[in-house]
Design a protein around this motif. Structure first.
Motif, PDB file in Angstrom:
ATOM      1  N   ARG A   1      -1.040  -1.070  -8.074  1.00  6.54           N
ATOM      2  CA  ARG A   1      -1.734   0.224  -8.050  1.00  6.54           C
ATOM      3  C   ARG A   1      -0.864   1.285  -7.371  1.00  6.54           C
ATOM      4  O   ARG A   1      -0.831   2.443  -7.803  1.00  6.54           O
ATOM      5  CB  ARG A   1      -3.073   0.089  -7.337  1.00  6.54           C
ATOM      6  CG  ARG A   1      -3.926   1.363  -7.366  1.00  6.54           C
ATOM      7  CD  ARG A   1      -5.335   1.081  -6.890  1.00  6.54           C
ATOM      8  NE  ARG A   1      -6.128   2.285  -6.732  1.00  6.54           N
ATOM      9  CZ  ARG A   1      -6.738   2.937  -7.708  1.00  6.54           C
ATOM     10  NH1 ARG A   1      -6.634   2.496  -8.957  1.00  6.54           N
ATOM     11  NH2 ARG A   1      -7.459   4.024  -7.478  1.00  6.54           N
ATOM     12  N   ARG A   2      -0.138   0.892  -6.316  1.00 11.91           N
ATOM     13  CA  ARG A   2       0.761   1.834  -5.657  1.00 11.91           C
ATOM     14  C   ARG A   2       1.868   2.284  -6.607  1.00 11.91           C
ATOM     15  O   ARG A   2       2.208   3.471  -6.676  1.00 11.91           O
ATOM     16  CB  ARG A   2       1.376   1.198  -4.405  1.00 11.91           C
ATOM     17  CG  ARG A   2       2.371   2.102  -3.688  1.00 11.91           C
ATOM     18  CD  ARG A   2       3.082   1.354  -2.589  1.00 11.91           C
ATOM     19  NE  ARG A   2       3.797   0.192  -3.073  1.00 11.91           N
ATOM     20  CZ  ARG A   2       4.979   0.247  -3.691  1.00 11.91           C
ATOM     21  NH1 ARG A   2       5.578   1.408  -3.905  1.00 11.91           N
ATOM     22  NH2 ARG A   2       5.565  -0.860  -4.097  1.00 11.91           N
TER      23      ARG A   2
ATOM     24  N   LEU B   1       0.564   4.742  -8.962  1.00 11.25           N
ATOM     25  CA  LEU B   1       0.452   6.067  -8.342  1.00 11.25           C
ATOM     26  C   LEU B   1       1.802   6.752  -8.263  1.00 11.25           C
ATOM     27  O   LEU B   1       1.894   7.975  -8.430  1.00 11.25           O
ATOM     28  CB  LEU B   1      -0.155   5.936  -6.942  1.00 11.25           C
ATOM     29  CG  LEU B   1      -0.354   7.236  -6.158  1.00 11.25           C
ATOM     30  CD1 LEU B   1      -1.241   8.195  -6.940  1.00 11.25           C
ATOM     31  CD2 LEU B   1      -0.960   6.942  -4.804  1.00 11.25           C
ATOM     32  N   ASP B   2       2.882   5.990  -8.032  1.00 15.28           N
ATOM     33  CA  ASP B   2       4.222   6.582  -8.026  1.00 15.28           C
ATOM     34  C   ASP B   2       4.575   7.142  -9.403  1.00 15.28           C
ATOM     35  O   ASP B   2       5.187   8.205  -9.517  1.00 15.28           O
ATOM     36  CB  ASP B   2       5.265   5.536  -7.617  1.00 15.28           C
ATOM     37  CG  ASP B   2       5.198   5.205  -6.133  1.00 15.28           C
ATOM     38  OD1 ASP B   2       4.609   6.005  -5.379  1.00 15.28           O
ATOM     39  OD2 ASP B   2       5.717   4.145  -5.740  1.00 15.28           O
TER      40      ASP B   2
ATOM     41  N   LEU C   1       0.807  -1.221   0.000  1.00 15.38           N
ATOM     42  CA  LEU C   1       0.000   0.000   0.000  1.00 15.38           C
ATOM     43  C   LEU C   1       0.838   1.269   0.000  1.00 15.38           C
ATOM     44  O   LEU C   1       0.375   2.325  -0.421  1.00 15.38           O
ATOM     45  CB  LEU C   1      -0.943   0.013   1.210  1.00 15.38           C
ATOM     46  CG  LEU C   1      -1.942  -1.140   1.299  1.00 15.38           C
ATOM     47  CD1 LEU C   1      -2.817  -0.985   2.534  1.00 15.38           C
ATOM     48  CD2 LEU C   1      -2.807  -1.213   0.046  1.00 15.38           C
ATOM     49  N   GLY C   2       2.073   1.177   0.502  1.00 14.45           N
ATOM     50  CA  GLY C   2       2.948   2.349   0.551  1.00 14.45           C
ATOM     51  C   GLY C   2       2.787   3.131   1.837  1.00 14.45           C
ATOM     52  O   GLY C   2       1.747   3.739   2.084  1.00 14.45           O
TER      53      GLY C   2
ATOM     54  N   THR D   1      -1.484   5.159   4.477  1.00 20.18           N
ATOM     55  CA  THR D   1      -0.862   4.560   3.299  1.00 20.18           C
ATOM     56  C   THR D   1      -1.213   5.346   2.041  1.00 20.18           C
ATOM     57  O   THR D   1      -2.199   6.081   1.999  1.00 20.18           O
ATOM     58  CB  THR D   1      -1.302   3.099   3.127  1.00 20.18           C
ATOM     59  OG1 THR D   1      -2.739   3.031   3.069  1.00 20.18           O
ATOM     60  CG2 THR D   1      -0.820   2.248   4.295  1.00 20.18           C
ATOM     61  N   GLN D   2      -0.396   5.155   1.018  1.00 17.62           N
ATOM     62  CA  GLN D   2      -0.621   5.846  -0.252  1.00 17.62           C
ATOM     63  C   GLN D   2      -1.866   5.323  -0.956  1.00 17.62           C
ATOM     64  O   GLN D   2      -2.587   6.065  -1.605  1.00 17.62           O
ATOM     65  CB  GLN D   2       0.602   5.663  -1.161  1.00 17.62           C
ATOM     66  CG  GLN D   2       1.865   6.323  -0.654  1.00 17.62           C
ATOM     67  CD  GLN D   2       3.051   5.983  -1.523  1.00 17.62           C
ATOM     68  OE1 GLN D   2       3.506   4.845  -1.572  1.00 17.62           O
ATOM     69  NE2 GLN D   2       3.569   6.976  -2.232  1.00 17.62           N
ATOM     70  N   VAL D   3      -2.084   4.018  -0.863  1.00 11.93           N
ATOM     71  CA  VAL D   3      -3.243   3.377  -1.481  1.00 11.93           C
ATOM     72  C   VAL D   3      -4.114   2.829  -0.368  1.00 11.93           C
ATOM     73  O   VAL D   3      -3.605   2.293   0.621  1.00 11.93           O
ATOM     74  CB  VAL D   3      -2.802   2.243  -2.436  1.00 11.93           C
ATOM     75  CG1 VAL D   3      -4.006   1.523  -3.024  1.00 11.93           C
ATOM     76  CG2 VAL D   3      -1.923   2.808  -3.550  1.00 11.93           C
ATOM     77  N   ASP D   4      -5.431   2.964  -0.508  1.00 19.87           N
ATOM     78  CA  ASP D   4      -6.317   2.503   0.567  1.00 19.87           C
ATOM     79  C   ASP D   4      -6.375   0.984   0.622  1.00 19.87           C
ATOM     80  O   ASP D   4      -6.028   0.287  -0.339  1.00 19.87           O
ATOM     81  CB  ASP D   4      -7.728   3.068   0.376  1.00 19.87           C
ATOM     82  CG  ASP D   4      -8.422   2.504  -0.847  1.00 19.87           C
ATOM     83  OD1 ASP D   4      -8.970   1.396  -0.750  1.00 19.87           O
ATOM     84  OD2 ASP D   4      -8.417   3.171  -1.901  1.00 19.87           O
TER      85      ASP D   4
ATOM     86  N   LYS E   1      -2.857  -4.332  -5.147  1.00 19.74           N
ATOM     87  CA  LYS E   1      -2.589  -3.103  -4.419  1.00 19.74           C
ATOM     88  C   LYS E   1      -1.174  -2.596  -4.679  1.00 19.74           C
ATOM     89  O   LYS E   1      -0.939  -1.393  -4.799  1.00 19.74           O
ATOM     90  CB  LYS E   1      -2.797  -3.335  -2.923  1.00 19.74           C
ATOM     91  CG  LYS E   1      -4.247  -3.560  -2.534  1.00 19.74           C
ATOM     92  CD  LYS E   1      -5.079  -2.297  -2.742  1.00 19.74           C
ATOM     93  CE  LYS E   1      -6.500  -2.478  -2.259  1.00 19.74           C
ATOM     94  NZ  LYS E   1      -7.306  -1.246  -2.428  1.00 19.74           N
ATOM     95  N   ASP E   2      -0.220  -3.526  -4.761  1.00 23.04           N
ATOM     96  CA  ASP E   2       1.168  -3.141  -4.993  1.00 23.04           C
ATOM     97  C   ASP E   2       1.319  -2.510  -6.373  1.00 23.04           C
ATOM     98  O   ASP E   2       1.977  -1.476  -6.537  1.00 23.04           O
ATOM     99  CB  ASP E   2       2.070  -4.367  -4.863  1.00 23.04           C
ATOM    100  CG  ASP E   2       3.546  -3.995  -4.886  1.00 23.04           C
ATOM    101  OD1 ASP E   2       3.903  -2.951  -4.308  1.00 23.04           O
ATOM    102  OD2 ASP E   2       4.345  -4.738  -5.475  1.00 23.04           O
TER     103      ASP E   2
END
Length: 284
Positions: free
Chosen positions: A167-168, A171-172, A51-52, A148-151, A164-165
């Motif tokens: 998607r994180r 987002l980066d 999730l970050g 976290t960066q991602v919910d 999720k990873d």
């Protein structure tokens, strides 16, 4: 099983009953061919990594539901998803805590991390296990919320962390603001990686066109406003989205457009030719 009224004997029975349930549950899952991670406690470190990490804050003593406790900081191998003890768990310690609870004595609050609506045990695994065995619904806990960066929405099993990873990472590479990011959804996790490449390629062409450098945030914002939203509106108007998400429709048709026409433009002619390929008509 009816309690005997003797805390020592009842604690022994509780432990054996929970161990038996854990073994039978694992056997049943294997016979049904269920994935290996269905009965696993979620590892806290892996969830945070996927999730970050963005920070944390203490929330103090709270009453939390047992059903919200899905993971562990460092004892994921000792308990199953319902915190039934596995073979490596100390039976003596477990039964001692069970007896204390049965005798009406208050157990110390546990320590947990909270990510979204999920809780991960830092200290108090045996207490959570005993509470499940005694069919309690809540437990006192000192809570630290991890941002976290991602919910964490949609995480149920370890396999969900892959999506999720990715998607994180998306987002980066494509740092969209929250409202825009919430509209970018795909059902195949690897599509996030392909979409990242697509956005970066679009940004590179934009920088060439304008002959200046643009940072990732600027590229992400302009791609969303100047490319994604207008194109998705065109695809909806042409009835080319169907049951897919907007992001899935955009990505598939953008790739098909380039394969068929070697172009990056979007206009009525391009959309009509894409509609023809989806309906089975020939494209010349």
């Amino acid at each position: 099983m009816v309690d005997t009224g003797y805390p020592h004997a009842d604690a022994e029975n509780d432990f054996l009953r929970q161990r038996r349930r854990q073994v039978l549950s694992r056997l049943a899952l294997r016979m049904r061919g269920a994935p290996d991670d269905v009965s696993d406690v979620l590892p806290f470190d892996e969830v945070v990594s996927a999730l970050g990490y963005a920070g944390e804050r203490p929330l103090g003593l709270q009453m939390i539901t047992l059903d919200s406790i899905v993971g562990s900081v460092d004892k994921a191998a000792d308990f199953d998803r319902w915190f039934r003890p596995r073979s490596r768990v100390s039976r003596e310690r477990w039964e001692r805590l069970d007896r204390i609870q049965r005798q009406g004595e208050a157990l110390p609050p546990i320590d947990v991390y909270r990510i979204g609506e999920l809780h991960f045990v830092k200290d108090g695994h045996h207490r959570v296990s005993v509470a499940h065995a005694l069919r309690l619904r809540t437990i006192d806990a000192y809570v630290v919320e991890v941002l976290t960066q991602v919910d964490a929405t949609g995480i149920a099993y370890r396999a969900d962390l892959i999506a999720k990873d990715l998607r994180r990472v998306f987002l980066d590479r494509v740092p969209l603001p929250g409202p825009a990011l919430s509209t970018i959804l795909v059902t195949t996790p690897w599509s996030y990686a392909v979409l990242s490449e697509t956005v970066e390629a679009w940004g590179f062409r934009l920088m060439q066109q304008e002959d200046r450098f643009l940072d990732r945030a600027t590229v992400a914002r302009r791609w969303y406003a100047e490319e994604f939203q207008p194109v998705v509106r065109m695809l909806h108007a042409a009835d080319l989205v169907g049951e897919r998400t907007d992001a899935e429709a955009y990505l598939e048709l953008a790739c098909r457009r380039y394969q068929l026409m070697r172009t990056h433009r979007w206009d009525d002619e391009v959309v009509e030719r894409l509609r023809a390929t989806r309906s089975g008509a020939s494209v010349h």
